[in-house]
Scaffold this motif. Structure first.
Motif, PDB file in Angstrom:
ATOM      1  N   PRO A 171      14.279 -36.644  68.946  1.00  0.00           N
ATOM      2  CA  PRO A 171      15.280 -36.785  70.007  1.00  0.00           C
ATOM      3  C   PRO A 171      16.621 -36.182  69.590  1.00  0.00           C
ATOM      4  O   PRO A 171      17.053 -36.331  68.442  1.00  0.00           O
ATOM      5  N   SER A 172      17.251 -35.483  70.511  1.00  0.00           N
ATOM      6  CA  SER A 172      18.540 -34.855  70.232  1.00  0.00           C
ATOM      7  C   SER A 172      19.500 -35.145  71.382  1.00  0.00           C
ATOM      8  O   SER A 172      19.094 -35.460  72.496  1.00  0.00           O
ATOM      9  N   PHE A 173      20.775 -35.006  71.104  1.00  0.00           N
ATOM     10  CA  PHE A 173      21.797 -35.252  72.116  1.00  0.00           C
ATOM     11  C   PHE A 173      21.898 -34.096  73.114  1.00  0.00           C
ATOM     12  O   PHE A 173      22.206 -34.309  74.282  1.00  0.00           O
ATOM     13  N   ILE A 174      21.639 -32.868  72.653  1.00  0.00           N
ATOM     14  CA  ILE A 174      21.924 -31.675  73.442  1.00  0.00           C
ATOM     15  C   ILE A 174      20.663 -31.149  74.117  1.00  0.00           C
ATOM     16  O   ILE A 174      19.658 -30.859  73.445  1.00  0.00           O
ATOM     17  N   ARG A 175      20.711 -30.998  75.427  1.00  0.00           N
ATOM     18  CA  ARG A 175      19.536 -30.553  76.192  1.00  0.00           C
ATOM     19  C   ARG A 175      19.032 -29.200  75.728  1.00  0.00           C
ATOM     20  O   ARG A 175      17.830 -29.021  75.507  1.00  0.00           O
ATOM     21  N   VAL A 176      19.933 -28.208  75.612  1.00  0.00           N
ATOM     22  CA  VAL A 176      19.479 -26.853  75.303  1.00  0.00           C
ATOM     23  C   VAL A 176      18.945 -26.738  73.884  1.00  0.00           C
ATOM     24  O   VAL A 176      18.357 -25.723  73.526  1.00  0.00           O
ATOM     25  N   GLU A 177      19.164 -27.756  73.068  1.00  0.00           N
ATOM     26  CA  GLU A 177      18.602 -27.766  71.721  1.00  0.00           C
ATOM     27  C   GLU A 177      17.415 -28.721  71.616  1.00  0.00           C
ATOM     28  O   GLU A 177      16.837 -28.886  70.533  1.00  0.00           O
ATOM     29  N   ALA A 178      17.054 -29.340  72.723  1.00  0.00           N
ATOM     30  CA  ALA A 178      15.965 -30.324  72.697  1.00  0.00           C
ATOM     31  C   ALA A 178      14.630 -29.629  72.447  1.00  0.00           C
ATOM     32  O   ALA A 178      14.412 -28.484  72.852  1.00  0.00           O
ATOM     33  N   ASP A 179      13.740 -30.325  71.790  1.00  0.00           N
ATOM     34  CA  ASP A 179      12.409 -29.782  71.566  1.00  0.00           C
ATOM     35  C   ASP A 179      11.617 -29.805  72.864  1.00  0.00           C
ATOM     36  O   ASP A 179      11.999 -30.417  73.861  1.00  0.00           O
ATOM     37  N   GLU A 180      10.484 -29.132  72.825  1.00  0.00           N
ATOM     38  CA  GLU A 180       9.669 -28.959  74.029  1.00  0.00           C
ATOM     39  C   GLU A 180       9.188 -30.285  74.608  1.00  0.00           C
ATOM     40  O   GLU A 180       9.072 -30.424  75.829  1.00  0.00           O
ATOM     41  N   LEU A 181       8.949 -31.274  73.760  1.00  0.00           N
ATOM     42  CA  LEU A 181       8.419 -32.555  74.230  1.00  0.00           C
ATOM     43  C   LEU A 181       9.496 -33.438  74.857  1.00  0.00           C
ATOM     44  O   LEU A 181       9.270 -34.042  75.909  1.00  0.00           O
ATOM     45  N   THR A 182      10.654 -33.531  74.225  1.00  0.00           N
ATOM     46  CA  THR A 182      11.688 -34.450  74.729  1.00  0.00           C
ATOM     47  C   THR A 182      12.615 -33.814  75.763  1.00  0.00           C
ATOM     48  O   THR A 182      13.432 -34.495  76.369  1.00  0.00           O
ATOM     49  N   TYR A 183      12.475 -32.512  75.980  1.00  0.00           N
ATOM     50  CA  TYR A 183      13.371 -31.789  76.884  1.00  0.00           C
ATOM     51  C   TYR A 183      13.421 -32.419  78.276  1.00  0.00           C
ATOM     52  O   TYR A 183      14.484 -32.578  78.869  1.00  0.00           O
ATOM     53  N   ASP A 184      12.275 -32.759  78.808  1.00  0.00           N
ATOM     54  CA  ASP A 184      12.243 -33.244  80.191  1.00  0.00           C
ATOM     55  C   ASP A 184      12.905 -34.604  80.368  1.00  0.00           C
ATOM     56  O   ASP A 184      13.312 -34.946  81.479  1.00  0.00           O
ATOM     57  N   PHE A 185      13.042 -35.368  79.292  1.00  0.00           N
ATOM     58  CA  PHE A 185      13.782 -36.628  79.403  1.00  0.00           C
ATOM     59  C   PHE A 185      15.253 -36.346  79.710  1.00  0.00           C
ATOM     60  O   PHE A 185      15.900 -37.097  80.445  1.00  0.00           O
ATOM     61  N   HIS A 186      15.787 -35.255  79.172  1.00  0.00           N
ATOM     62  CA  HIS A 186      17.152 -34.835  79.499  1.00  0.00           C
ATOM     63  C   HIS A 186      17.261 -34.468  80.980  1.00  0.00           C
ATOM     64  O   HIS A 186      18.245 -34.795  81.643  1.00  0.00           O
ATOM     65  N   ILE A 187      16.258 -33.778  81.475  1.00  0.00           N
ATOM     66  CA  ILE A 187      16.278 -33.344  82.874  1.00  0.00           C
ATOM     67  C   ILE A 187      16.167 -34.534  83.817  1.00  0.00           C
ATOM     68  O   ILE A 187      16.909 -34.636  84.805  1.00  0.00           O
ATOM     69  N   MET A 188      15.266 -35.438  83.519  1.00  0.00           N
ATOM     70  CA  MET A 188      15.093 -36.607  84.381  1.00  0.00           C
ATOM     71  C   MET A 188      16.375 -37.431  84.427  1.00  0.00           C
ATOM     72  O   MET A 188      16.775 -37.918  85.491  1.00  0.00           O
ATOM     73  N   LEU A 189      17.032 -37.580  83.293  1.00  0.00           N
ATOM     74  CA  LEU A 189      18.299 -38.305  83.244  1.00  0.00           C
ATOM     75  C   LEU A 189      19.317 -37.673  84.184  1.00  0.00           C
ATOM     76  O   LEU A 189      19.958 -38.351  85.000  1.00  0.00           O
TER      77      LEU A 189
END
Length: 546
Positions: free
Chosen positions: A388-406
């Motif tokens: 898990p990371s704070f920054i969307r554009v640096e998020a890995d492929e798996l956790t990326y969509d959690f940023h989008i849903m938020l």
């Protein structure tokens, strides 16, 4: 009887009789003698081409503002962009356009409904109806604020202080709420805003889609949290920026980005922008001590660019390369479809084991001595690690969509009034804790990290997740139906996949809807299952999950 206006056409003073005559005879008064000449499909293409010219001029100013313009130019640039946007909208909704549309509609009435001509006529008519519901002054306010607020957002982000940006965002949310009500909606005001970017998407459709993704991805996230972490220290070494840019561009060219029709620059937030298929520019950002940012940013934007570069040349300067609803000169049928190409090339190709089997030696050579202690397998696992990371554009492929849903869920609440802008940081931080287990340290790494809200792009975040789903669906079909594509990728040959995507997606521009495009290419509409399967297989293998 006639007067001269800035469109260089003679027009009748009284609109009602002129419109009546035009609809009967598809005519436009060409000179002060009152001689009538027929309006035609060719006239429609020429007139919409001028709309495209306005939008491309605005795109050039936007590219400059985000790459080279001095900060002091922001205020005047905002007015320039607003002038071009309003001019494009006014020409689109002008009597001249309507007369040309009437003539074109009569001329093409015998064409099949899915022909380029019929689609152009239908899209222009829909766009006119859409924009006539939006007051001109509202569009001007939104455009001016979007340009000016970028600098306010940049300052707030630099200082990690949301209060600097909050007044501008409050105004932008109010403007978008006004637009939603002007456009109209059946269930939720956010639906009207999403339509601009992803026609047909609604909150009612988005919620179950998000639930299915959470159901499929959360077990992986939880399993990985307990698994051994791949080595990744070597990604954070001191990589010279010039060498990063050179290697990023080399890899973008390797997958098919044509630099005779494009260029790579640096920016705060990476983007792709096109001024016709023959001038498609990309940007990335560089961190001296984290090399993947520049590399995968360039591959991502190159995917966007290849969509534009491979549109049918016959569609240049027509509505099939101009989004007349969102007023962008773009060839992708929806923002989600566009994102499918960037995510496909970034993740399914650029992060694949085959890609690094072919190019690991090249990245070692690009940074002499810096990766000598790293194996190909270690590098592959490192650039695909999930944490898990704070920054969307640096998020890995798996956790990326959690940023989008938020983001999508918070946007919808701001638009329906259930969340005040002032309360956004608290809501953001709480959601990050719940979804990814992270305590956000400051606003720069939290609510201020994305540029979209400053430009007024409310309603667009769902496109990223839709793009991820589409990318997996398209790649699964391409590789499944054409074994030679995977064989070529294994050998470092990207042309067969690129040709398949050009044939099924890129060449069509905006001719087909998103679901038509998917149906034609894969035999079904939007389906999250290939995406969930892709993530499950990939991360189960990397982390040895049962």
């Amino acid at each position: 009887m006639f007067k001269w206006d800035t469109r260089a056409k003679w027009i009748v003073k009284h609109p009602a009789p002129r419109l009546a005559v035009s609809r009967q005879r598809q005519c436009w008064p060409e000179n002060p003698k009152g001689e009538w000449t027929p309006m035609s499909y060719t006239d429609l293409i020429e007139t919409t081409g001028r709309v495209n010219d306005f939008l491309n001029a605005g795109s050039i100013l936007s590219w400059d503002a985000r790459t080279m313009m001095p900060k002091a130019g922001a205020e005047s640039r905002s007015k320039q962009l607003a002038t071009l946007a309003v001019a494009a909208r006014n020409l689109l909704c002008s009597d001249e356009m309507k007369h040309a549309l009437d003539g074109a509609e009569a001329e093409t009435s015998g064409k099949p409904k899915n022909s380029p001509e019929a689609r152009i006529v239908a899209q222009v008519r829909e766009a006119i109806a859409y924009h006539e519901r939006i007051p001109t002054e509202l569009l001007r306010r939104k455009t001016e604020l979007g340009a000016a607020a970028h600098e306010v957002w940049a300052e707030a982000r630099e200082k990690a202080d949301f209060t600097i940006f909050a007044p501008a965002l409050t105004t932008m949310v109010d403007i978008n709420r006004e637009m939603a009500h002007a456009l109209g909606f059946e269930e939720h005001p956010y639906d009207a805003l999403m339509y601009r970017f992803e026609p047909g998407m609604t909150v009612a459709k988005l919620n179950p889609l998000f639930e299915r993704l959470r159901e499929g991805m959360l077990p992986l996230v939880r399993g990985i949290a307990q698994a051994e972490k791949p080595r990744s220290d070597f990604l954070f070494r001191d990589f010279p920026p010039d060498q990063q840019m050179a290697f990023a561009l080399k890899m973008a060219e390797r997958i098919g980005y044509d630099t005779t029709r494009g260029r790579l620059d640096t920016t705060v937030h990476p983007f792709e922008i096109s001024f016709t298929r023959n001038d498609v520019r990309i940007t990335t950002r560089v961190s001296k001590d984290y090399m993947p940012m520049s590399l995968f940013g360039a591959l991502h934007e190159a995917g966007h660019a290849m969509y534009e570069q491979n549109v049918d040349p016959a569609y240049t300067r027509t509505p099939l390369t101009t989004d007349l609803i969102s007023l962008y000169a773009v060839g992708g049928v929806s923002f989600g479809a566009h994102e499918s190409q960037s995510r496909l090339w970034e993740n399914h190709v650029g992060r694949s084991r085959a890609f690094w089997a072919n190019h690991f030696g090249e990245i070692q050579a690009a940074y002499p001595g810096m990766l000598d202690d790293v194996s190909e397998e270690e590098f592959y696992r490192a650039v695909n690690r999930s944490e898990p990371s704070f920054i969307r554009v640096e998020a890995d492929e798996l956790t990326y969509d959690f940023h989008i849903m938020l983001r999508a869920e918070l946007e919808a609440k701001m638009i329906d009034g259930s969340l005040e802008v002032a309360d956004l940081p608290e809501a953001w931080n709480a959601a990050m804790k719940e979804n990814l287990g992270l305590d956000v340290p400051d606003d720069a790494q939290g609510v201020l990290q994305d540029v979209h809200w400053s430009s007024g792009q409310i309603g667009t975040f769902c496109n990223y997740t839709i793009g991820n789903i589409m990318a997996a669906q398209l790649f699964d079909t391409a590789a499944g139906e054409n074994p030679g594509i995977q064989s070529a990728l294994d050998g470092g040959d990207y042309a067969p996949l690129r040709d398949w995507l050009t044939d099924k997606v890129c060449q069509h521009g905006r001719r087909f809807s998103r679901d038509e495009l998917l149906q034609n290419a894969t035999g079904r509409t939007l389906d999250p299952e290939p995406y969930i399967a892709h993530l499950t297989n990939k991360y189960s293998e990397i982390y040895a999950l049962a």
